[in-house]
Design an enzyme around this catalytic site. Structure first.
Site: not given
Ligand SMILES: *Cc1c(COP(=O)(O)O)cnc(C)c1O
Length: 386
Positions: A190
């Site tokens: 991210k």
């Molecule tokens: C990465 C992601 C999540 C979940 O996040 P985590 O930190 O991996 O639990 C939820 N929604 C979307 C759209 C994501 O890309």
């Protein structure tokens, strides 16, 4: 030649030092770094409250709990997302439904949302919560979604896992002007990372208080909220919460990473521009960016013109990966996952998301990439599809 993944963290010596400092200190968890990270993010996005969690998924879960989502309720989200956007409802015993997407942006289509709401009102099955997902870092049309929320009386949780640093109508995503709660993820692919981690931000003090309870067993020690007080050791479990706490080790990394948020979003936008230029003559279409938004460009997604290219998408992915280019597909429509099929969803239910899935391809994009890396991706793509 080195392998270029589709996304990757960027770790500096400052990040390493920040984590090491926590390891040498008194608190590995429940110390001051978590609050510091919460204040850093809430300041950066213009929200009044922030609750850190051990993942974006837990942040979605506590957001749903704070809004009182439960059995008999519906949560609607986008089929073009990671499964966590829908699973958060199932954790609460609620039902899930989806709103089909706009083929050009990959985001929830607000016209379809409105049509579905009209239909749902007639059948007495309005959603309690709608979760728009800012796909690839581009904000959804939040003003319209906010207007529909007023009209139809549902809560809005923005899944901004991709969209830290993005802007909508001049305001940062997370300022939550048209939503109740906004959720971020700090997974390494991210925009910034804390290893694993997430955060839920809100301007509503009641929701913030509830989320804080749910992150830590439903336990409070706040004298103002206790029903009695036996002494300085006393705490009360007032809800069935979880241990979803972020550690100070993770928070320290997050605090350090956050200092480069603006620089990285700018760099992602610059690289996206370079991709636009490189790909112009190819039978591919980048995601459309609507007016008055700044995407954080978590992903650089193109749609393939499958009639024009010489090979199938699967072959293309295999060929590019074979050349060290870590292309990925975002996303397999959630409703086609076996778990959701068992709940009654079928192929054909959300045809735009399904068509989009056939055509989509995410090219590598992360701040440490150089223009030369992008050139290499474009050359490989061009030679593979011709
Ligand atoms: C990465 C992601 C999540 C979940 O996040 P985590 O930190 O991996 O639990 C939820 N929604 C979307 C759209 C994501 O890309």
């Amino acid at each position: 030649m080195s392998f270029i993944p589709y996304g990757r963290q960027l770790i500096s010596q400052d990040d390493i030092d920040a984590v090491a400092e926590v390891l040498r200190g008194d608190f590995l968890t429940q110390g001051p770094k978590v609050g510091e990270f919460e204040r850093g993010v809430s300041d950066a996005v213009g929200a009044s409250h922030a609750v850190a969690c051990n993942s974006g998924t837990s942040a979605l879960h506590i957001a749903c709990l704070a809004l009182g989502l439960g059995e008999g309720d519906y949560l609607w989200t986008s089929p073009n997302s990671f499964v966590a956007s829908a699973n958060c409802a199932r954790y609460c015993g609620a039902s899930v439904d989806f709103v089909d997407i706009d083929l050009h942006t990959g985001n929830m289509d607000v016209n379809r949302l409105q049509e579905k709401l009209i239909h749902a009102r007639q059948h007495g099955k309005l959603p309690k919560v709608v979760v728009p997902v800012h796909f690839a870092g581009q904000p959804c049309e939040m003003a319209e979604i906010g207007r529909l929320a007023q009209e139809y009386g549902f809560y809005v949780i923005e899944d901004a896992s991709h969209a830290l640093g993005a802007q909508y109508h001049g305001a940062p995503v997370g300022s939550s002007q048209y939503s109740d709660i906004t959720v971020f993820s700090f997974h390494p692919v991210k925009i910034i990372t804390s290893g694993e981690g997430g955060m839920a931000v809100t301007n509503n003090p009641v929701f913030a208080e509830k989320m804080r309870l749910f992150v830590s067993h439903g336990i409070t020690k706040d004298p103002e909220h206790l029903s009695q007080n036996d002494g300085p050791w006393y705490y009360e479990q007032q809800e069935l919460g979880f241990n979803y706490r972020m550690t100070d080790i993770h928070a320290a990394l997050g605090v350090s990473q956050l200092t480069r948020l603006g620089e990285w979003v700018a760099r992602r936008n610059q690289l996206a521009e370079h991709y636009h230029d490189l790909l112009q003559s190819l039978p591919v279409t980048p995601l459309e960016v609507i007016s008055q938004v700044i995407s954080s460009y978590h992903l650089y997604v193109i749609r393939l013109d499958l009639n024009e290219i010489k090979i199938g998408r699967r072959q293309l992915v295999e060929r590019l990966r074979g050349q060290g280019i870590g292309v990925q597909i975002h996303y397999i429509p959630i409703h086609t996952q076996p778990y959701y099929s068992k709940l009654g969803f079928s192929k054909g239910d959300f045809p735009v998301a399904e068509q989009y899935y056939q055509e989509a391809l995410s090219l590598p994009l992360f701040p440490a990439m150089s223009e030369e890396d992008l050139d290499r991706v474009a050359v490989a793509l061009k030679s593979s599809i011709n």
